[in-house]
Design a protein around this motif. Structure first.
Motif, PDB file in Angstrom:
ATOM      1  N   LEU A   1     -11.977  32.899 -25.841  1.00 18.53           N
ATOM      2  CA  LEU A   1     -10.610  32.464 -26.098  1.00 18.53           C
ATOM      3  C   LEU A   1     -10.665  31.354 -27.141  1.00 18.53           C
ATOM      4  O   LEU A   1     -11.081  30.230 -26.854  1.00 18.53           O
ATOM      5  CB  LEU A   1      -9.956  31.974 -24.799  1.00 18.53           C
ATOM      6  N   ALA A   2     -10.251  31.686 -28.341  1.00 17.19           N
ATOM      7  CA  ALA A   2     -10.452  30.799 -29.488  1.00 17.19           C
ATOM      8  C   ALA A   2      -9.320  29.795 -29.608  1.00 17.19           C
ATOM      9  O   ALA A   2      -8.194  30.140 -29.973  1.00 17.19           O
ATOM     10  CB  ALA A   2     -10.574  31.622 -30.768  1.00 17.19           C
ATOM     11  N   ILE A   3      -9.615  28.540 -29.323  1.00 17.68           N
ATOM     12  CA  ILE A   3      -8.656  27.453 -29.559  1.00 17.68           C
ATOM     13  C   ILE A   3      -9.114  26.575 -30.718  1.00 17.68           C
ATOM     14  O   ILE A   3      -8.362  25.749 -31.215  1.00 17.68           O
ATOM     15  CB  ILE A   3      -8.467  26.595 -28.292  1.00 17.68           C
ATOM     16  N   ASP A   4     -10.368  26.761 -31.151  1.00 14.18           N
ATOM     17  CA  ASP A   4     -10.930  26.032 -32.300  1.00 14.18           C
ATOM     18  C   ASP A   4     -11.516  27.091 -33.240  1.00 14.18           C
ATOM     19  O   ASP A   4     -12.549  27.697 -32.946  1.00 14.18           O
ATOM     20  CB  ASP A   4     -12.003  25.053 -31.817  1.00 14.18           C
ATOM     21  N   GLU A   5     -10.867  27.346 -34.383  1.00 10.16           N
ATOM     22  CA  GLU A   5     -11.288  28.418 -35.287  1.00 10.16           C
ATOM     23  C   GLU A   5     -12.695  28.201 -35.816  1.00 10.16           C
ATOM     24  O   GLU A   5     -13.486  29.151 -35.933  1.00 10.16           O
ATOM     25  CB  GLU A   5     -10.299  28.534 -36.448  1.00 10.16           C
ATOM     26  N   ALA A   6     -13.047  26.967 -36.136  1.00 12.02           N
ATOM     27  CA  ALA A   6     -14.381  26.681 -36.666  1.00 12.02           C
ATOM     28  C   ALA A   6     -15.446  27.002 -35.628  1.00 12.02           C
ATOM     29  O   ALA A   6     -16.475  27.621 -35.927  1.00 12.02           O
ATOM     30  CB  ALA A   6     -14.467  25.222 -37.099  1.00 12.02           C
ATOM     31  N   HIS A   7     -15.209  26.584 -34.396  1.00 16.35           N
ATOM     32  CA  HIS A   7     -16.173  26.867 -33.325  1.00 16.35           C
ATOM     33  C   HIS A   7     -16.262  28.368 -33.077  1.00 16.35           C
ATOM     34  O   HIS A   7     -17.361  28.906 -32.856  1.00 16.35           O
ATOM     35  CB  HIS A   7     -15.751  26.157 -32.033  1.00 16.35           C
ATOM     36  N   ALA A   8     -15.117  29.069 -33.139  1.00 12.46           N
ATOM     37  CA  ALA A   8     -15.118  30.512 -32.931  1.00 12.46           C
ATOM     38  C   ALA A   8     -15.931  31.222 -34.008  1.00 12.46           C
ATOM     39  O   ALA A   8     -16.680  32.166 -33.719  1.00 12.46           O
ATOM     40  CB  ALA A   8     -13.685  31.033 -32.904  1.00 12.46           C
ATOM     41  N   ARG A   9     -15.789  30.781 -35.279  1.00 12.44           N
ATOM     42  CA  ARG A   9     -16.568  31.402 -36.358  1.00 12.44           C
ATOM     43  C   ARG A   9     -18.065  31.162 -36.155  1.00 12.44           C
ATOM     44  O   ARG A   9     -18.887  32.075 -36.357  1.00 12.44           O
ATOM     45  CB  ARG A   9     -16.116  30.847 -37.708  1.00 12.44           C
ATOM     46  N   ARG A  10     -18.445  29.939 -35.787  1.00 13.24           N
ATOM     47  CA  ARG A  10     -19.871  29.651 -35.566  1.00 13.24           C
ATOM     48  C   ARG A  10     -20.414  30.486 -34.411  1.00 13.24           C
ATOM     49  O   ARG A  10     -21.520  31.024 -34.488  1.00 13.24           O
ATOM     50  CB  ARG A  10     -20.063  28.155 -35.270  1.00 13.24           C
ATOM     51  N   LEU A  11     -19.647  30.589 -33.307  1.00 15.19           N
ATOM     52  CA  LEU A  11     -20.087  31.393 -32.161  1.00 15.19           C
ATOM     53  C   LEU A  11     -20.248  32.851 -32.561  1.00 15.19           C
ATOM     54  O   LEU A  11     -21.235  33.508 -32.188  1.00 15.19           O
ATOM     55  CB  LEU A  11     -19.075  31.265 -31.014  1.00 15.19           C
ATOM     56  N   SER A  12     -19.312  33.380 -33.358  1.00 18.19           N
ATOM     57  CA  SER A  12     -19.386  34.772 -33.796  1.00 18.19           C
ATOM     58  C   SER A  12     -20.622  35.013 -34.648  1.00 18.19           C
ATOM     59  O   SER A  12     -21.311  36.036 -34.503  1.00 18.19           O
ATOM     60  CB  SER A  12     -18.122  35.140 -34.568  1.00 18.19           C
ATOM     61  N   ALA A  13     -20.926  34.048 -35.527  1.00 15.72           N
ATOM     62  CA  ALA A  13     -22.107  34.190 -36.386  1.00 15.72           C
ATOM     63  C   ALA A  13     -23.381  34.175 -35.563  1.00 15.72           C
ATOM     64  O   ALA A  13     -24.296  34.978 -35.782  1.00 15.72           O
ATOM     65  CB  ALA A  13     -22.116  33.069 -37.427  1.00 15.72           C
ATOM     66  N   VAL A  14     -23.465  33.249 -34.618  1.00 12.67           N
ATOM     67  CA  VAL A  14     -24.651  33.180 -33.756  1.00 12.67           C
ATOM     68  C   VAL A  14     -24.773  34.458 -32.937  1.00 12.67           C
ATOM     69  O   VAL A  14     -25.873  34.997 -32.743  1.00 12.67           O
ATOM     70  CB  VAL A  14     -24.566  31.943 -32.837  1.00 12.67           C
TER      71      VAL A  14
END
Length: 650
Positions: free
Chosen positions: A537-550
């Protein structure tokens, strides 16, 4: 290897080794020990029963009270005889714990039986507070009489009483046998010491050397002036009030029937013998204390100390070293038996509460045996409520007695009435005699309840009058809730445990990729669903992008990650909407796995706020949706990593 939690290790250190269920037979009591344990409450009430009679009479008729006390005591002993015959019948017929509750339930039904249940539970609570307060009075009385006018210990009445209740609770949490060994001896010591007082007083009285107390001493209750006529001018109201006060001498008589399950076999016969022995001892003690008060004019004091029985011992033994030694013996024995008399409810209350809970009128947790086979939850509940009552009344025996006899005499009434109904339905030997005795016991006990409620209403009895109907209503309400739950289960159709959905999906909620997430993913595979999806559940776009990349770069998992936009930061609402969309077709069931990271230290708990329970509450009412919270010890995993080893995901 067993892994014991710190709290369990503390419990084991305090209470000893845990006992297994097969030890229950070993926890039964022999007659001598049972007399000391179960009869302490009843026998010790003789220490203040006669004093309570005088407290009602002396302020009205003065010295004439010491004459009136004898017929009032005689009336109380007649009631004791009736109740002893009644309860001998109870323990012979009903050999399971519960006493008047069982009698009322078997003869009048479970709802009416709750009157007896509330009566006994209230009586047990008040008994703890009364007995402990009276025991502390005995110690302070000793300080008064040995130290003459010394009153430096009066302020210790409440803290000492609180400490004793906590000690009694601890002794009972250790188990029945240990409580028996601990609490049986004081009863016999008290009998012997009061017997010695009566013997010495009789010898001195026959030789003309028994002194009388000073009725004008500072601190005694105000003396009334006797009038003319019936009973030295005492009105019927005052005599009835003194009779009700003296009825506190009979409290505890029901303890043997309530605790009959603690006797060895044959339980009925052993309990009956112990009951008769207890009643004979009580009759001798009550008559002896009242008779000695009649001759010595031992008068109650306004603040409760020195007590009447302490004055009697002081007057009987006299001055000098031997007299002081005798007084110390009597007062210590009195304090001990009063304190251990407060132990009787710790035996009876948990057993009765468990029995009522088995009938589904109290929470079922009261039926569970604890670490040492005692009903620990009942012991703890009794401790908390009796402490609250003691603190509210300032550990005053006079205030507590106003709450005392209504409960126990209501129980006596239910027992007598129940046995009357029992014998009316049967054709047996001595049927008429048994009906007569039990009906008389019920009638007299009901009269005492009415007298006590009327004469002591303004002094605190109103509280019990109010509590009774509320307590009965609460117990019946609990039972109704249990019955509704059982009825709902019975209405379920056959095969209600079979799945209705044709497709099973699993969502794993992901905040970050770590060992807790991997554990949840592994568990998801073990469920063998049709589909597994990791959801962030993405509330922080930057964190969501980093998690997706990892996530895309790792080879640790083959489960795809779905990012669910949550711009308003309402995580539970977003997850609820996702679950509704997933199961909308009625053919799909959804399991949501929520990793929950556990941290040992307070700092870790503060820095990592868990949302698992909140997420579960948001989804629990949705059809076809189940939520599973998977705990993961993050602190232990970090310690393992710091030591240079790889932590286990399982």
């Amino acid at each position: 290897m067993t892994l014991d939690r710190p709290m369990y290790r503390v419990k084991r250190r305090l209470l000893g080794k845990p006992l297994t269920t097969q030890h229950i037979r070993d926890e039964k009591l022999g007659n001598r020990t049972a007399l000391g344990v179960l009869a302490s409450d009843c026998i010790s009430s003789s220490a203040y029963g006669s004093e309570q009679i005088l407290r009602a009479l002396v302020p009205v008729i003065g010295a004439a009270a010491f004459t009136v006390v004898m017929p009032v005591t005689g009336a109380i002993l007649l009631v004791l005889l009736l109740l002893t015959l009644c309860y001998s019948d109870v323990v012979t017929i009903y050999t399971r714990a519960g006493g008047s509750y069982v009698v009322a339930r078997e003869n009048f039904g479970p709802n009416v039986a709750q009157i007896a249940a509330v009566a006994l539970l209230v009586d047990y609570i008040v008994t703890v507070a009364v007995q402990v307060s009276a025991g502390t009075n005995a110690l302070i009385s000793l300080a008064h009489l040995v130290g003459n006018s010394w009153t430096g210990l009066d302020h210790l009445q409440v803290p000492v009483s609180v400490a004793v209740i906590l000690l009694l609770a601890y002794g009972n949490l250790r188990g029945v046998r240990e409580a028996g060994r601990m609490f049986a001896l004081p009863a016999y010591l008290f009998m012997a010491s009061i017997g010695l007082v009566l013997l010495v007083a009789a010898v001195r009285g026959l030789t003309g050397g028994l002194p009388q107390a000073d009725l004008r001493a500072p601190g005694v209750v105000p003396l009334g002036t006797p009038g003319d006529g019936w009973l030295q001018g005492a009105s019927l109201f005052i005599v009835l009030r003194s009779f009700a006060n003296g009825g506190s001498s009979l409290t505890g008589l029901e303890a043997i029937s309530n605790g009959i399950s603690t006797f060895r076999e044959p339980q009925g016969r052993n309990a009956r013998h112990t009951l008769i022995t207890m009643s004979v001892v009580l009759a001798v003690l009550v008559l002896g204390v009242s008779t000695l008060a009649h001759f010595t004019h031992a008068v109650p004091y306004t603040d409760g100390t020195p007590t009447v029985i302490a004055q009697e011992a002081h007057l009987a033994f006299g001055q000098g070293p031997l007299g002081t030694a005798g007084l110390v013996l009597v007062q210590l024995a009195t304090a001990l038996v009063l304190y251990t008399g407060a132990n009787t409810p710790f035996t009876g209350f948990p057993i009765l509460a468990s029995f009522v809970a088995e009938d589904r009128f109290l929470p079922r947790l009261l039926t569970r045996r604890g670490h040492r086979l005692a009903f620990s939850n009942g012991i703890i509940a009794l401790t908390v409520v009796s402490l609250a009552l003691l603190l509210a009344t300032g550990a005053s025996v006079e205030k507590l007695v106003a709450l005392y006899a209504i409960g126990v005499f209501t129980a006596f009434t239910m027992a007598g009435a129940g046995l009357t109904a029992y014998h009316l339905r049967r054709r047996e030997r001595w049927r008429r005699s048994k009906i007569t005795v039990n009906l008389l016991a019920a009638t007299v006990s009901a009269a005492v309840v009415l007298i006590f409620a009327f004469t002591k209403f303004a002094e605190g009895a109103w509280l019990v009058v109010v509590v009774f109907p509320l307590g009965v209503w609460a117990l019946i309400r609990i039972n109704r809730e249990y019955r509704h739950e059982a009825a709902a289960l019975q209405r379920l159709p056959p095969g209600a445990d079979r799945p209705r959905a044709r497709r099973h999906r699993v969502f794993v909620l992901v905040d970050t990729l770590d060992l807790a997430t991997l554990k949840a993913l592994r568990y998801a595979h073990e469920l063998r669903p049709d589909d597994i999806q990791a959801v962030h559940l993405a509330i922080d776009e930057a964190h969501a992008r980093r998690l997706s990349a990892v996530w895309e770069s790792t080879s640790a998992t083959s489960v795809p990650l779905e990012l669910v936009a949550c711009p308003d930061r309402r995580l539970r609402n977003a997850m609820r909407e996702l679950a509704v969309r997933t199961t909308r077709d009625g053919e799909t069931s959804l399991t949501v796995l929520v990793p929950r990271r556990l941290y040992a230290g307070a700092l870790g708990k503060l820095l990592h706020r868990g949302t698992g329970e909140a997420m579960a509450k948001a989804l629990v009412h949705l059809p076809h949706v189940a939520v599973t919270i998977l705990p993961f010890d993050a602190s232990r995993a970090l310690r393992t990593l710091e030591s240079g080893h790889l932590p286990q995901v399982d």
